[in-house]
Design a protein around this motif. Structure first.
Motif, PDB file in Angstrom:
ATOM      1  N   ALA A 137      -3.816 -15.636  -1.253  1.00 27.75           N
ATOM      2  CA  ALA A 137      -3.484 -14.667  -0.195  1.00 27.75           C
ATOM      3  C   ALA A 137      -2.006 -14.320  -0.307  1.00 27.75           C
ATOM      4  CB  ALA A 137      -3.763 -15.281   1.166  1.00 27.75           C
ATOM      5  N   HIS A 144       0.447  -6.461  -0.865  1.00 33.23           N
ATOM      6  CA  HIS A 144      -0.611  -6.672   0.120  1.00 33.23           C
ATOM      7  C   HIS A 144      -1.937  -6.824  -0.646  1.00 33.23           C
ATOM      8  CE1 HIS A 144       1.955  -4.510   3.407  1.00 33.23           C
ATOM      9  NE2 HIS A 144       2.487  -5.640   2.969  1.00 33.23           N
ATOM     10  N   SER A 145      -2.196  -8.061  -1.083  1.00 31.96           N
ATOM     11  CA  SER A 145      -3.385  -8.244  -1.928  1.00 31.96           C
ATOM     12  C   SER A 145      -3.969  -9.645  -1.804  1.00 31.96           C
ATOM     13  CB  SER A 145      -3.023  -8.004  -3.400  1.00 31.96           C
ATOM     14  OG  SER A 145      -2.109  -8.984  -3.845  1.00 31.96           O
ATOM     15  N   LEU A 146      -5.236  -9.739  -2.215  1.00 32.71           N
ATOM     16  CA  LEU A 146      -5.904 -11.021  -2.433  1.00 32.71           C
ATOM     17  C   LEU A 146      -6.209 -11.070  -3.929  1.00 32.71           C
ATOM     18  CD1 LEU A 146      -8.248 -10.708   0.615  1.00 32.71           C
ATOM     19  CD2 LEU A 146      -6.924 -12.783   0.185  1.00 32.71           C
ATOM     20  N   VAL A 163      -5.409  -5.045  -0.098  1.00 27.94           N
ATOM     21  CA  VAL A 163      -5.826  -5.226   1.300  1.00 27.94           C
ATOM     22  C   VAL A 163      -5.479  -3.959   2.072  1.00 27.94           C
ATOM     23  CG1 VAL A 163      -5.608  -6.670   3.339  1.00 27.94           C
ATOM     24  CG2 VAL A 163      -5.539  -7.702   1.064  1.00 27.94           C
ATOM     25  N   ASP A 208      -7.205  -0.879   4.902  1.00 28.57           N
ATOM     26  CA  ASP A 208      -8.340  -0.521   5.760  1.00 28.57           C
ATOM     27  C   ASP A 208      -8.867   0.866   5.378  1.00 28.57           C
ATOM     28  OD1 ASP A 208      -6.676   1.356   6.894  1.00 28.57           O
ATOM     29  OD2 ASP A 208      -6.496   0.362   8.842  1.00 28.57           O
ATOM     30  N   SER A 236      -2.203  -0.644   4.755  1.00 32.98           N
ATOM     31  CA  SER A 236      -2.306  -1.906   4.024  1.00 32.98           C
ATOM     32  C   SER A 236      -1.790  -3.042   4.899  1.00 32.98           C
ATOM     33  CB  SER A 236      -1.514  -1.833   2.723  1.00 32.98           C
ATOM     34  OG  SER A 236      -0.141  -1.778   3.008  1.00 32.98           O
ATOM     35  N   VAL A 266      -1.624 -10.743   4.247  1.00 32.61           N
ATOM     36  CA  VAL A 266      -2.741 -11.637   4.570  1.00 32.61           C
ATOM     37  C   VAL A 266      -2.173 -12.858   5.290  1.00 32.61           C
ATOM     38  CG1 VAL A 266      -4.691 -12.927   3.638  1.00 32.61           C
ATOM     39  CG2 VAL A 266      -3.888 -10.879   2.454  1.00 32.61           C
ATOM     40  N   LEU A 322      -6.009 -11.085   8.590  1.00 30.09           N
ATOM     41  CA  LEU A 322      -4.967 -10.141   8.178  1.00 30.09           C
ATOM     42  C   LEU A 322      -3.908  -9.995   9.255  1.00 30.09           C
ATOM     43  CD1 LEU A 322      -7.322  -7.432   6.649  1.00 30.09           C
ATOM     44  CD2 LEU A 322      -6.466  -9.527   5.616  1.00 30.09           C
ATOM     45  N   TRP A 376     -11.674 -10.499   6.888  1.00 29.36           N
ATOM     46  CA  TRP A 376     -12.479 -10.193   5.702  1.00 29.36           C
ATOM     47  C   TRP A 376     -13.237 -11.435   5.256  1.00 29.36           C
ATOM     48  CZ3 TRP A 376      -9.531  -6.716   1.655  1.00 29.36           C
ATOM     49  CH2 TRP A 376      -9.238  -5.472   2.259  1.00 29.36           C
ATOM     50  N   VAL A 411     -16.238  -7.354  -0.357  1.00 29.15           N
ATOM     51  CA  VAL A 411     -15.574  -7.643   0.922  1.00 29.15           C
ATOM     52  C   VAL A 411     -16.445  -7.168   2.086  1.00 29.15           C
ATOM     53  CG1 VAL A 411     -13.568  -7.122   2.367  1.00 29.15           C
ATOM     54  CG2 VAL A 411     -13.295  -7.365  -0.127  1.00 29.15           C
ATOM     55  N   ARG A 426     -16.033  -6.395   5.987  1.00 27.38           N
ATOM     56  CA  ARG A 426     -14.967  -6.237   6.977  1.00 27.38           C
ATOM     57  C   ARG A 426     -15.508  -6.504   8.370  1.00 27.38           C
ATOM     58  NH1 ARG A 426     -11.165  -2.144   5.432  1.00 27.38           N
ATOM     59  NH2 ARG A 426     -11.450  -1.649   3.231  1.00 27.38           N
TER      60      ARG A 426
END
Ligand code: DHE
Length: 528
Positions: A235, A240-242, A258, A260, A265, A268, A284, A291, A325, A327
């Protein structure tokens, strides 16, 4: 003598000279100001937040990551410090206008934010030992299930400790500023560490060596390992990522931005593994969504070949897009959260104190939660008290432990403590829960709470005047290990039934300690 310049020349040259002069003054003032800002930032902020503002021990300071913090609040944070973090108050050392200068600086976009995608992650990978090339037997005699890894923040090392004899087996360097719990896999043979600056390291406990490392982010929160030991999920705060890694060799399998559905963005908050669901759960920070990311790969037959194809495509989704994913829209941000022991619900709070319970099966928030004092992530534990299942957590902003019934989600008791605390721990075999007092004058205290009467029955002081923090039990629950959180610190082992000290080992600012059995069996007395 005739003047060298004609009247006409004077009309043209004098204004031009004036403009140049003003421009020079402006540029000089601008560069002098930039120098002042740089000097202030380098002197007071860079050590923790990075000279480039991309984060280090502290988070990245970029407008993209400060959406939820208004400039006035940022000013207050610099002046007064931030509860529950290592951020100290600066109002004694900086004037109001200097603080304002720093605030403006951190809300100024960088000219260039480094990209950290599949390509950069792959290029950063270091392979110390190829999978399958090291012996499959431990190089030492010990019950693997009762080993501890103790993280020593003071000089960025970790100690592997025998939980039966309390003798260190091996001490080794770690990446800079590890944070959060290391995660075990394959019965405790491997342990995975995450550092705040994005490095993920895989350590082979049998062979006492790192096998591979990769930089999965620029500013990272934590990592989770799938219950079957196949995948690591990282995370990030920046980008802004996984990021999904192959747990075997840490090769990146997928970067999930990440974002919406409106294109916003988010950082996490944290990611955890939900074993019975074969999924990772991520909360988030800047989007009101939770998620759930499945790591069940269809079809199970031929999985190896399919995954290989996927990797050869260097990240392009194969026939089926793996790690889909789901949501779940929620009522507020989730900065801190816990997943219930049966992995059906999440109890979480936003930093401003509003709390909610999210049902993972129904897919929405189902109840409000009263937890005004803000818990630290992974601080809550659960146990059976009479005929109820309770969850208890210390509060970072309040002098109390809150005990909640996990069926009705009502607060059933608030236990007053000597100060705000960070961590609470217990064990299935122990009648007691231990909680630290991390902040304030009494930070050397450690309370022991009776799990049935919900009263404090003992307050220990492992080292007068030094912070005592974070407890973890041995595999059988008979001993509790406590950190004296100081550069000249110690790990103190207590008999968990009569609270007598049985061992004291010198350590350099020991932070968390992690028992293989308790972590792998997902003991209800510790974090997962
Ligand atoms: Fe932590 C766990 C977030 C400050 C020490 N902390 C975690 C986890 C998260 C988190 C997301 C869960 C990771 C996991 O185990 O997978 N921590 C945060 C914050 O948001 C906060 C408040 C601000 C920040 O600096 O990011 C914060 N944490 C701290 C500290 O100041 C501590 C005391 C010292 C440090 O290392 O920076 C600290 N956090 C820890 C420790 C754990 C942890 C020791 C693991 C506990 C465990 O038993 O699992």
């Amino acid at each position: 003598m005739d003047s060298l310049l004609s009247k006409q020349d004077c009309h043209e040259i004098v204004p031009a000279l004036l403009v140049t002069f003003l421009l020079l003054i402006f540029l000089y003032a601008g560069s002098a100001y930039a120098e002042v800002v740089d000097e202030l930032y380098l002197k007071f902020c860079a050590e923790c937040h990075g000279a480039d503002r991309l984060g280090g021990q502290g988070p990245a300071l970029l407008p993209e990551n400060l959406h939820r913090l208004r400039p006035a609040k940022a000013h207050k944070t610099i002046a007064e410090g931030r509860p529950a973090t290592q951020m100290p108050p600066f109002k004694e050392r900086l004037s109001d206008s200097q603080i304002e200068t720093l605030v403006k600086h951190i809300y100024t976009p960088l000219d260039d934010i480094p990209q950290w995608g599949m390509q950069q992650i792959s290029a950063s990978r270091i392979e110390h030992h190829k999978p399958g090339t090291l012996p499959d037997q431990p190089r030492f005699e010990a019950d693997i299930e009762n080993l501890f890894v103790v993280v020593e923040l003071g000089d960025h090392h970790a100690t592997l400790l025998n939980g039966d004899t309390f003798k260190p087996i091996h001490r080794f360097p770690t990446r800079f500023a590890l944070h959060g719990g290391p995660k075990y896999a394959q019965g405790g043979r491997y342990v995975y560490f995450a550092s705040r600056d994005g490095w993920i390291s895989k350590f082979d406990i049998y062979n006492l060596t790192y096998t591979s490392e990769v930089r999965a982010g620029i500013n990272t929160r934590n990592l989770a390992v799938s219950h079957d030991g196949r995948f690591v999920m990282v995370a990030n705060y920046l980008p802004h990522s996984l990021v999904v890694l192959d747990a075997e060799d840490l090769k990146p399998l997928k970067v999930i931005p990440v974002i919406d559905d409106k294109g916003n963005s988010s950082r996490v908050s944290a990611v955890y593994t939900a074993d019975p669901r074969s999924s990772f759960i991520a909360a988030l920070k800047d989007i009101t969504e939770v998620w759930e990311i499945s790591y069940e790969i269809p079809p199970p037959k031929g999985f190896g070949r399919w995954m290989h194809d996927y990797r050869e495509d260097s990240g392009e989704p194969g026939v089926t897009d793996p790690f889909p994913v789901r949501r779940i829209r929620v009522k507020d941000y989730l900065d801190d959260f816990f997943i219930t022991q049966d992995y059906t619900q999440i109890a979480g709070t936003a930093r401003d104190g509003s709390g909610q319970v999210v049902d993972l099966d129904i897919g929405r928030a189902v109840q409000a939660l009263e937890l005004p004092g803000m818990p630290h992530l992974s601080s809550a534990i659960t146990w059976r008290s009479g005929d109820r299942h309770v969850m208890a957590t210390p509060n970072i902003k309040a002098n109390k432990v809150t005990v909640i019934d996990t069926k009705s989600w009502e607060v059933i008791k608030e236990i007053p403590t000597l100060g705000p605390g960070f961590f609470m721990r217990s064990h299935e075999q122990s009648p007691y829960a231990w909680v630290d007092v991390f902040f304030g004058k009494e930070r050397d205290a450690m309370h022991v709470i009776d799990k049935q009467s919900l009263e404090i029955v003992k307050t220990l002081r492992p080292a007068e005047g030094k912070t005592s923090a974070h407890v973890e039990f041995t595999k059988d629950g008979q001993y509790a290990l406590v950190s004296v959180w100081d550069d000249d610190g110690a790990l103190v082992v207590y008999d968990a039934n009569n609270f007598n000290e049985v061992e004291r080992l010198s350590m350099k600012k020991p932070s968390g300690k992690y028992n293989v059995h308790n972590k792998l069996t997902r003991s209800s007395g510790t974090s997962h």
